[in-house]
Design an enzyme around this catalytic site. Structure first.
Site, PDB file in Angstrom:
ATOM      1  N   GLU A  61       1.103 -35.726 -39.633  1.00  0.00           N
ATOM      2  CA  GLU A  61       1.010 -34.894 -41.050  1.00  0.00           C
ATOM      3  C   GLU A  61       1.139 -33.834 -40.684  1.00  0.00           C
ATOM      4  O   GLU A  61       1.320 -32.772 -41.440  1.00  0.00           O
ATOM      5  CB  GLU A  61      -0.425 -35.502 -41.386  1.00  0.00           C
ATOM      6  CG  GLU A  61      -0.779 -34.929 -42.713  1.00  0.00           C
ATOM      7  CD  GLU A  61      -2.012 -35.230 -43.389  1.00  0.00           C
ATOM      8  OE1 GLU A  61      -2.220 -36.461 -43.867  1.00  0.00           O
ATOM      9  OE2 GLU A  61      -2.981 -34.507 -43.550  1.00  0.00           O
ATOM     10  N   SER A  78      -6.371 -34.163 -39.906  1.00  0.00           N
ATOM     11  CA  SER A  78      -5.731 -35.431 -39.621  1.00  0.00           C
ATOM     12  C   SER A  78      -4.432 -35.257 -38.821  1.00  0.00           C
ATOM     13  O   SER A  78      -3.562 -34.517 -39.641  1.00  0.00           O
ATOM     14  CB  SER A  78      -5.424 -36.364 -40.840  1.00  0.00           C
ATOM     15  OG  SER A  78      -6.717 -36.485 -41.566  1.00  0.00           O
ATOM     16  N   ARG A 130       0.072 -37.595 -50.219  1.00  0.00           N
ATOM     17  CA  ARG A 130       0.291 -36.383 -49.347  1.00  0.00           C
ATOM     18  C   ARG A 130       1.625 -35.972 -49.180  1.00  0.00           C
ATOM     19  O   ARG A 130       2.099 -35.666 -47.884  1.00  0.00           O
ATOM     20  CB  ARG A 130      -0.306 -36.815 -47.986  1.00  0.00           C
ATOM     21  CG  ARG A 130      -1.949 -37.147 -47.747  1.00  0.00           C
ATOM     22  CD  ARG A 130      -2.639 -36.475 -48.197  1.00  0.00           C
ATOM     23  NE  ARG A 130      -3.993 -36.505 -48.054  1.00  0.00           N
ATOM     24  CZ  ARG A 130      -4.873 -36.992 -48.693  1.00  0.00           C
ATOM     25  NH1 ARG A 130      -4.373 -37.199 -50.143  1.00  0.00           N
ATOM     26  NH2 ARG A 130      -6.201 -37.549 -48.372  1.00  0.00           N
TER      27      ARG A 130
HETATM   28  P1  FAD Z   1      -0.399 -23.961 -43.351  1.00  0.00           P
HETATM   29  O1  FAD Z   1      -0.767 -24.827 -42.064  1.00  0.00           O
HETATM   30  O2  FAD Z   1      -0.304 -22.602 -43.324  1.00  0.00           O
HETATM   31  O3  FAD Z   1       0.820 -24.375 -43.899  1.00  0.00           O
HETATM   32  C1  FAD Z   1       1.013 -25.988 -44.052  1.00  0.00           C
HETATM   33  C2  FAD Z   1       2.492 -26.197 -44.749  1.00  0.00           C
HETATM   34  O4  FAD Z   1       2.734 -25.420 -46.157  1.00  0.00           O
HETATM   35  C3  FAD Z   1       3.657 -25.510 -43.994  1.00  0.00           C
HETATM   36  O5  FAD Z   1       4.789 -26.464 -44.237  1.00  0.00           O
HETATM   37  C4  FAD Z   1       4.002 -24.339 -44.458  1.00  0.00           C
HETATM   38  O6  FAD Z   1       5.345 -23.791 -44.428  1.00  0.00           O
HETATM   39  C5  FAD Z   1       3.736 -24.616 -46.111  1.00  0.00           C
HETATM   40  N1  FAD Z   1       3.197 -23.577 -46.726  1.00  0.00           N
HETATM   41  C6  FAD Z   1       2.133 -22.846 -46.610  1.00  0.00           C
HETATM   42  N2  FAD Z   1       1.930 -21.749 -47.510  1.00  0.00           N
HETATM   43  C7  FAD Z   1       2.880 -21.816 -48.433  1.00  0.00           C
HETATM   44  C8  FAD Z   1       3.440 -21.277 -49.708  1.00  0.00           C
HETATM   45  N3  FAD Z   1       2.683 -20.221 -50.304  1.00  0.00           N
HETATM   46  N4  FAD Z   1       4.652 -21.611 -50.260  1.00  0.00           N
HETATM   47  C9  FAD Z   1       5.513 -22.620 -49.534  1.00  0.00           C
HETATM   48  N5  FAD Z   1       5.015 -23.339 -48.712  1.00  0.00           N
HETATM   49  C10 FAD Z   1       3.893 -22.903 -48.035  1.00  0.00           C
HETATM   50  N6  FAD Z   1      -5.623 -31.592 -46.027  1.00  0.00           N
HETATM   51  C11 FAD Z   1      -5.881 -32.523 -46.996  1.00  0.00           C
HETATM   52  O7  FAD Z   1      -4.953 -32.860 -47.465  1.00  0.00           O
HETATM   53  N7  FAD Z   1      -7.076 -33.027 -47.148  1.00  0.00           N
HETATM   54  C12 FAD Z   1      -8.302 -32.818 -46.515  1.00  0.00           C
HETATM   55  O8  FAD Z   1      -9.253 -33.291 -46.555  1.00  0.00           O
HETATM   56  C13 FAD Z   1      -7.907 -31.881 -45.395  1.00  0.00           C
HETATM   57  N8  FAD Z   1      -8.908 -31.600 -44.344  1.00  0.00           N
HETATM   58  C14 FAD Z   1      -8.902 -30.736 -43.177  1.00  0.00           C
HETATM   59  C15 FAD Z   1      -9.704 -30.664 -42.399  1.00  0.00           C
HETATM   60  C16 FAD Z   1      -9.547 -29.700 -41.412  1.00  0.00           C
HETATM   61  C17 FAD Z   1     -10.906 -29.585 -40.258  1.00  0.00           C
HETATM   62  C18 FAD Z   1      -8.587 -29.041 -41.261  1.00  0.00           C
HETATM   63  C19 FAD Z   1      -8.214 -28.220 -40.000  1.00  0.00           C
HETATM   64  C20 FAD Z   1      -7.234 -29.342 -42.108  1.00  0.00           C
HETATM   65  C21 FAD Z   1      -7.527 -30.303 -43.043  1.00  0.00           C
HETATM   66  N9  FAD Z   1      -6.602 -30.550 -43.884  1.00  0.00           N
HETATM   67  C22 FAD Z   1      -6.920 -31.165 -45.023  1.00  0.00           C
HETATM   68  C23 FAD Z   1      -5.058 -30.017 -43.762  1.00  0.00           C
HETATM   69  C24 FAD Z   1      -4.882 -28.736 -44.379  1.00  0.00           C
HETATM   70  O9  FAD Z   1      -6.132 -28.024 -44.386  1.00  0.00           O
HETATM   71  C25 FAD Z   1      -4.132 -28.776 -45.557  1.00  0.00           C
HETATM   72  O10 FAD Z   1      -2.985 -29.050 -45.372  1.00  0.00           O
HETATM   73  C26 FAD Z   1      -4.033 -27.103 -46.190  1.00  0.00           C
HETATM   74  O11 FAD Z   1      -3.357 -27.400 -47.557  1.00  0.00           O
HETATM   75  C27 FAD Z   1      -3.346 -26.267 -45.349  1.00  0.00           C
HETATM   76  O12 FAD Z   1      -3.246 -24.931 -45.906  1.00  0.00           O
HETATM   77  P2  FAD Z   1      -2.757 -23.685 -44.935  1.00  0.00           P
HETATM   78  O13 FAD Z   1      -2.744 -22.441 -45.716  1.00  0.00           O
HETATM   79  O14 FAD Z   1      -3.630 -23.737 -43.857  1.00  0.00           O
HETATM   80  O15 FAD Z   1      -1.164 -24.225 -44.598  1.00  0.00           O
HETATM   81  P1  NAP Z   2     -13.255 -41.881 -44.118  1.00  0.00           P
HETATM   82  O1  NAP Z   2     -14.164 -41.960 -45.150  1.00  0.00           O
HETATM   83  O2  NAP Z   2     -13.820 -42.412 -42.822  1.00  0.00           O
HETATM   84  O3  NAP Z   2     -11.894 -42.850 -44.639  1.00  0.00           O
HETATM   85  C1  NAP Z   2     -10.907 -43.271 -43.545  1.00  0.00           C
HETATM   86  C2  NAP Z   2      -9.693 -43.592 -44.415  1.00  0.00           C
HETATM   87  O4  NAP Z   2      -9.729 -44.364 -45.101  1.00  0.00           O
HETATM   88  C3  NAP Z   2      -9.228 -42.216 -45.084  1.00  0.00           C
HETATM   89  O5  NAP Z   2      -8.069 -41.774 -44.490  1.00  0.00           O
HETATM   90  C4  NAP Z   2      -9.269 -42.456 -46.584  1.00  0.00           C
HETATM   91  O6  NAP Z   2      -7.832 -42.517 -46.929  1.00  0.00           O
HETATM   92  C5  NAP Z   2      -9.310 -43.962 -46.470  1.00  0.00           C
HETATM   93  N1  NAP Z   2     -10.283 -44.603 -47.526  1.00  0.00           N
HETATM   94  C6  NAP Z   2     -11.628 -44.594 -47.265  1.00  0.00           C
HETATM   95  N2  NAP Z   2     -12.036 -44.928 -48.437  1.00  0.00           N
HETATM   96  C7  NAP Z   2     -11.339 -45.015 -49.306  1.00  0.00           C
HETATM   97  C8  NAP Z   2     -11.338 -45.443 -50.776  1.00  0.00           C
HETATM   98  N3  NAP Z   2     -12.389 -45.882 -51.414  1.00  0.00           N
HETATM   99  N4  NAP Z   2     -10.071 -45.369 -51.350  1.00  0.00           N
HETATM  100  C9  NAP Z   2      -9.143 -45.087 -50.675  1.00  0.00           C
HETATM  101  N5  NAP Z   2      -8.957 -44.787 -49.610  1.00  0.00           N
HETATM  102  C10 NAP Z   2      -9.833 -44.642 -48.693  1.00  0.00           C
HETATM  103  O7  NAP Z   2     -12.244 -40.491 -43.680  1.00  0.00           O
HETATM  104  P2  NAP Z   2     -12.804 -39.221 -43.289  1.00  0.00           P
HETATM  105  O8  NAP Z   2     -12.061 -38.596 -42.092  1.00  0.00           O
HETATM  106  O9  NAP Z   2     -14.245 -38.921 -43.330  1.00  0.00           O
HETATM  107  O10 NAP Z   2     -12.267 -38.193 -44.419  1.00  0.00           O
HETATM  108  C11 NAP Z   2     -12.857 -38.304 -45.764  1.00  0.00           C
HETATM  109  C12 NAP Z   2     -11.906 -37.601 -46.756  1.00  0.00           C
HETATM  110  O11 NAP Z   2     -11.590 -36.281 -46.390  1.00  0.00           O
HETATM  111  C13 NAP Z   2     -10.568 -38.597 -46.853  1.00  0.00           C
HETATM  112  O12 NAP Z   2     -10.248 -38.575 -48.263  1.00  0.00           O
HETATM  113  C14 NAP Z   2      -9.761 -37.806 -46.073  1.00  0.00           C
HETATM  114  O13 NAP Z   2      -8.370 -38.012 -46.562  1.00  0.00           O
HETATM  115  C15 NAP Z   2      -9.977 -36.343 -46.029  1.00  0.00           C
HETATM  116  N6  NAP Z   2      -9.724 -35.477 -44.923  1.00  0.00           N
HETATM  117  C16 NAP Z   2      -8.415 -35.417 -44.803  1.00  0.00           C
HETATM  118  C17 NAP Z   2      -7.972 -34.497 -43.700  1.00  0.00           C
HETATM  119  C18 NAP Z   2      -6.650 -34.410 -43.390  1.00  0.00           C
HETATM  120  O14 NAP Z   2      -6.226 -33.375 -42.415  1.00  0.00           O
HETATM  121  N7  NAP Z   2      -5.598 -34.603 -44.119  1.00  0.00           N
HETATM  122  C19 NAP Z   2      -9.007 -34.292 -42.457  1.00  0.00           C
HETATM  123  C20 NAP Z   2     -10.144 -34.623 -42.850  1.00  0.00           C
HETATM  124  C21 NAP Z   2     -10.666 -35.274 -44.161  1.00  0.00           C
HETATM  125  P3  NAP Z   2      -7.560 -40.750 -47.639  1.00  0.00           P
HETATM  126  O15 NAP Z   2      -7.228 -40.202 -46.379  1.00  0.00           O
HETATM  127  O16 NAP Z   2      -6.101 -41.224 -48.438  1.00  0.00           O
HETATM  128  O17 NAP Z   2      -8.528 -40.533 -48.428  1.00  0.00           O
END
Ligand code: FAD
Ligand code: NAP
Length: 342
Positions: A337, A241, A168
């Site tokens: 994050e 998250s 991340r």
């Molecule tokens: P923004 O919020 O608009 O921007 C995020 C950052 O990126 C900021 O620092 C911004 O300045 C920068 N940025 C945006 N666009 C550019 C560009 N073109 N050039 C340079 N910088 C830029 N994230 C995960 O990793 N895994 C998940 O499973 C996940 N699940 C999510 C679920 C939900 C319900 C929500 C609300 C969020 C989740 N996220 C997850 C977080 C989010 O979706 C990601 O971080 C996504 O990449 C953000 O995209 P955005 O366009 O909305 O970014």
């Molecule tokens: P989950 O499956 O309940 O798991 C909870 C946490 O445990 C996650 O953060 C995940 O890490 C870790 N985990 C579980 N199983 C794993 C495995 N086999 N190997 C390594 N790590 C493991 O999580 P959840 O909330 O339902 O989300 C499911 C997936 O969607 C996850 O990968 C999570 O990162 C992603 N997600 C991300 C965001 C975001 O905003 N970043 C929001 C929603 C969902 P990791 O997060 O490293 O996978």
């Protein structure tokens, strides 16, 4: 030609849904817009304003009214650059919606993005935190990015190693606000090798009596699981998250595990483990907690939600009280994050 909107409400531009205004807002939809912006940013009054790059705002929260030039990147293009025996190389504009790209790749039978289904946001933001889910991260399919320095306006091509992807995190995240990503190229597999290593994916498919899943089956499953566990930000504002999962030394983990035998952890390498922050918050008793108009989501404690008309101070106070409690109980610091703009 770009239009600059002054004192613009950011409400519809970020998914947490706190209403603040930004002093200057513009959208980039084409190369001509980009060139115009690069000239404009060096002229008064913009030269003295901080620049905030914005995609769909799903990882950004605006906590106050802000004096800044907020640049919404909305450049859309998808182009198959080349294909060889095993891979296709797909170039995608930063403003494309991430999940539209995943759907498109799955429809074409190109493998690599299906585990990243339904992640909100734009393609351009994906490299910033090296988005990841269900055992896959962007780095696994990333080939290169075309990005512009916001200091010099010059275009650079970043290879995967230039991006310094880690859990991340990336070069771009560490150099926050210095680069604008314009296009990325992904390398996708023509003959699918599905990644079913995460959690219960295999069991879920088995329960659905799918013995030989294809890309669409896996995408459907991930969408189903996500919809069942995660709040829809259109209904309940959130930014996914809220905190990063702490990465800790194995020795620290062993000591903690003695105290909390049920502590889950995932090994990253021979020295470090990842602790699920959601587990820490839930174990500390915060799941479902409400404070004014903000809350800890009742199905997943890592997600903070806007219960209606959240105030910035409520969110900040809740964040602080959770951080303090986790530090006191587990000795671990939780870092957001989400990108917070004050
Ligand atoms: P923004 O919020 O608009 O921007 C995020 C950052 O990126 C900021 O620092 C911004 O300045 C920068 N940025 C945006 N666009 C550019 C560009 N073109 N050039 C340079 N910088 C830029 N994230 C995960 O990793 N895994 C998940 O499973 C996940 N699940 C999510 C679920 C939900 C319900 C929500 C609300 C969020 C989740 N996220 C997850 C977080 C989010 O979706 C990601 O971080 C996504 O990449 C953000 O995209 P955005 O366009 O909305 O970014
Ligand atoms: P989950 O499956 O309940 O798991 C909870 C946490 O445990 C996650 O953060 C995940 O890490 C870790 N985990 C579980 N199983 C794993 C495995 N086999 N190997 C390594 N790590 C493991 O999580 P959840 O909330 O339902 O989300 C499911 C997936 O969607 C996850 O990968 C999570 O990162 C992603 N997600 C991300 C965001 C975001 O905003 N970043 C929001 C929603 C969902 P990791 O997060 O490293 O996978």
């Amino acid at each position: 030609m770009i239009t600059i909107i002054k004192n613009h409400s950011i409400l519809s531009h970020h998914t947490f849904g706190i209403d603040q205004s930004v002093s200057h807002f513009l959208q980039l939809e084409s190369k001509a817009d980009l060139d115009e912006f690069l000239t404009l940013k060096n002229t008064p009054p913009f030269e003295s304003l901080p620049i905030i790059i914005l995609g769909e705002g799903s990882n950004s929260i605006f906590l106050n009214d802000i004096e800044a030039l907020v640049v919404r990147v909305n450049f859309k293009t998808m182009k198959l650059l080349k294909a060889d025996q095993n891979f296709v190389y797909l170039q995608v504009g930063a403003g494309e919606n991430w999940d539209d790209l995943v759907a498109y790749s799955v429809q074409n039978g190109w493998q690599g993005l299906e585990n990243l289904s339904l992640i909100p946001g734009t393609v351009g933001a994906a490299p910033i935190q090296n988005i990841g889910a269900y055992g896959v991260e962007l780095a696994d399919v990333f080939e290169q990015a075309e990005a512009l320095s916001l200091e010099t306006g010059e275009t650079h091509i970043f290879t995967k190693s230039d991006c310094q992807f880690s859990y991340r995190n990336s070069f771009f995240k560490r150099q926050k606000g210095k680069w604008l990503i314009w296009k990325i190229t992904l390398k996708l597999r023509k003959k699918p090798i599905l990644n079913l290593t995460y959690g219960n994916l295999k069991t879920h498919l088995h329960e659905q009596k799918i013995s030989q899943p294809n890309l669409q089956d896996l995408r459907n499953l991930i969408i189903k699981i996500r919809r069942s566990k995660l709040p829809d930000y259109r209904v309940l504002g959130n930014s996914g998250s809220f905190f990063q999962n702490p990465i800790i030394d194995l020795t620290v983990y062993k000591a903690l595990k003695n105290e909390y035998p049920d502590l889950p952890a995932y090994i990253l390498n021979d020295k470090q483990v990842k602790i699920p922050a959601g587990w820490l918050i839930e174990r500390a008793g915060w799941k479902g907690y409400k404070y004014g108009q903000v809350g800890v989501y009742h199905k997943q404690a890592l997600i903070l939600v806007n219960l209606g008309k959240a105030k910035s101070y409520e969110l900040l106070e809740l964040v602080e009280v959770i951080q303090t409690d986790i530090l006191r109980k587990f000795g671990l610091s939780l870092k957001p994050e989400v990108n917070l703009y004050h």
